[in-house]
Design an enzyme around this catalytic site. Structure first.
Site, mmCIF file in Angstrom:
data_model
loop_
_atom_site.group_PDB
_atom_site.id
_atom_site.type_symbol
_atom_site.label_atom_id
_atom_site.label_comp_id
_atom_site.label_asym_id
_atom_site.label_seq_id
_atom_site.Cartn_x
_atom_site.Cartn_y
_atom_site.Cartn_z
ATOM 1 N N ASN A 195 58.862 -12.977 63.223
ATOM 2 C CA ASN A 195 58.674 -13.372 61.820
ATOM 3 C C ASN A 195 57.240 -13.817 61.553
ATOM 4 O O ASN A 195 56.598 -13.368 60.595
ATOM 5 C CB ASN A 195 59.624 -14.522 61.470
ATOM 6 C CG ASN A 195 61.085 -14.129 61.526
ATOM 7 O OD1 ASN A 195 61.427 -13.119 62.134
ATOM 8 N ND2 ASN A 195 61.945 -14.922 60.929
ATOM 9 N N SER A 225 42.939 25.221 29.806
ATOM 10 C CA SER A 225 44.307 25.584 29.443
ATOM 11 C C SER A 225 44.575 27.018 29.883
ATOM 12 O O SER A 225 43.685 27.870 29.849
ATOM 13 C CB SER A 225 44.488 25.463 27.925
ATOM 14 O OG SER A 225 45.639 26.161 27.507
ATOM 15 N N HIS A 272 43.805 -2.233 14.294
ATOM 16 C CA HIS A 272 44.968 -1.473 13.818
ATOM 17 C C HIS A 272 44.679 0.039 13.777
ATOM 18 O O HIS A 272 45.282 0.766 12.994
ATOM 19 C CB HIS A 272 45.403 -1.936 12.420
ATOM 20 C CG HIS A 272 45.593 -3.413 12.300
ATOM 21 N ND1 HIS A 272 46.762 -4.057 12.658
ATOM 22 C CD2 HIS A 272 44.747 -4.399 11.876
ATOM 23 C CE1 HIS A 272 46.637 -5.350 12.451
ATOM 24 N NE2 HIS A 272 45.425 -5.592 11.976
#
Length: 444
Positions: A110, A278, A156
């Site tokens: 331990n 892509s 925001h």
């Protein structure tokens, strides 16, 4: 035989597979630190006459050879050997016979694994701190380089007030300086010695725990032997919380880069070498590096909760549940170090677009400047606010594009020196030199 095995008693293969799990794989991370713990423990055993000087010399010589194997990448945990502690003791016993078996005196598995984890965590946190420092330095450099390049500021997700790339880069630099304090806390918790706590209740041997604390370069010891064992899990949780703090800073920056690189914003450009294409759209230059950075760091943010849930209903004392925390903790360091490395590389090559605020669509960003202009002429703030609101509504508003921000931490006064000093203070608080010097002495 295993360290805990009794003669004539065996464990079913299925039980052994389940209980050992990935421990042998994870324990390879602990191998160099297990040797360091053994070196310190052996020196202490000699001072309390559980080893002779000759036995200590032999054990130290063999341990240093094992350490060299680990550094060379040739050390393995053999098939049928349960963990790194068993493998090191096995190698000592093969080389030295019964003398090798004496190394376990005054220890439990331990406190042996706990000291290994403390040393491992301490070492890896310092490596993360070094990498964070490099990203910080890059951010500070880019902040100063682009302090005059203005940028729209948002609240925001609506345009709000003028900002600058100097402020943007500098904000993440200061964020990392705060994160360094979290890393320091985790480091200092890991930097305490549990060796000598045994299975959590100490030993009848006259162990010198202060000596092993000094030999291993720990800042101090976990004094109470019960709490020393209870620090298992807490150490991992605190370390992962620190890694998650760094990851959160990187994640937010990655999100900004994804937004700012898009055509709708167009504030930043990732060079072709940092983008992918892509399979169907020829024009695409995708910011995969920033997206994967965001994903990887977001995943790292979840790891403290994994530990929290494992620990959530455990009483005091050691429990085998702790074993699986290695699988959470150890890979996390390499993941974050990889994220920090790619962040530094990306920041080096990121291209800033100048003169953004010359576009008339950003005219309203300067409305507060217009209010302040009237206030400086003696108009009360609330009246000035009303006047500018009317100007905007009646389309008579003219944006004052000359900025006069002088206070600390503003566009015109980034306060970079203060942020650098904050980072220097956070780094100094680790006290890592003591640990590094102790390691060098043990291996000399």
């Amino acid at each position: 035989m295993k360290l805990w095995q009794k003669e004539g008693v065996s464990t079913a293969d299925q039980i052994e597979r389940f209980t050992v799990g990935r421990d042998r794989e994870m324990d390879l991370f602990l191998a160099p630190f297990d040797v360091l713990g053994n070196l310190a423990h052996a020196q202490m055993l000699e001072t309390i006459h559980l080893l002779t000087r000759s036995e200590l010399d032999d054990i130290s010589r063999e341990l240093k050879q094992i350490y060299a194997q680990i550094q060379a990448g040739t050390f393995v945990i053999e098939e049928g050997v349960e963990d790194v502690h068993s493998q090191v003791e096995l190698l000592l016993t093969r080389a030295l016979g019964d003398v090798g078996k004496k190394i376990h005196s005054g220890r439990s598995r331990n406190d042996q694994v706990l000291v290994d984890l403390k040393l491992f965590t301490r070492d890896r946190l310092w490596a993360v701190a070094d990498s964070v420092q490099r990203v910080f330095d890059r951010l500070v450099s880019r902040s100063e380089q682009h302090k005059d390049d203005l940028l729209p500021g948002y609240t925001h997700l609506q345009i709000a007030m003028p900002s600058s790339f100097g402020l943007w880069f500098g904000a993440y630099a200061e964020g990392l300086a705060d994160d360094m304090l979290t890393l320091q806390t985790a480091y200092r918790l890991a930097n305490r010695n549990p060796l000598g706590s045994g299975a959590g209740y100490g030993s009848s041997f006259p162990l010198n725990r202060s000596l092993t604390t000094e030999l291993l370069g720990f800042e101090g010891m976990h004094v109470n032997v019960v709490y020393a064992q209870m620090s298992r899990g807490k150490t991992e949780q605190t370390a992962l919380t620190a890694l998650a703090a760094v990851a959160a800073t990187l994640s937010r920056m990655a999100m900004d880069i994804c937004l700012y690189n898009s055509q709708n914003f167009g504030f930043l450009t990732l060079p072709d070498a940092l983008t992918t294409g892509s399979s169907i759209m020829p024009h695409k230059k995708n910011p995969d590096v920033a997206e994967l950075l965001r994903a990887k760091t977001n995943r790292l943010k979840a790891l403290p909760m994994e530990v929290t849930l494992v620990l959530s209903n455990l009483p005091s004392g050691y429990h085998r549940d702790m074993q699986i925390l290695k699988e959470v903790l150890m890979p996390a360091f390499d993941e974050l170090l990889d994220c920090l490395s790619i962040t530094e590389f990306m920041l080096e090559h990121l291209q800033v677009k100048p003169s953004l605020l010359n576009d008339t669509k950003y005219d309203l960003l300067f409305s507060v400047e217009r209010v302040n202009e009237l206030v400086l002429q003696g108009v009360p703030f609330r009246e000035a606010y009303r006047i500018v609101g009317q100007e905007i509504a009646q389309h008579t508003y003219e944006p004052p594009r000359q900025l006069h921000h002088t206070h600390e931490g503003s566009i015109g006064n980034l306060g970079t020196d203060l942020i650098v000093a904050h980072m220097q203070d956070a780094r100094a608080g680790f006290g890592a030199e003591r640990a590094q010097q102790a390691t060098a002495r043990l291996l000399a």
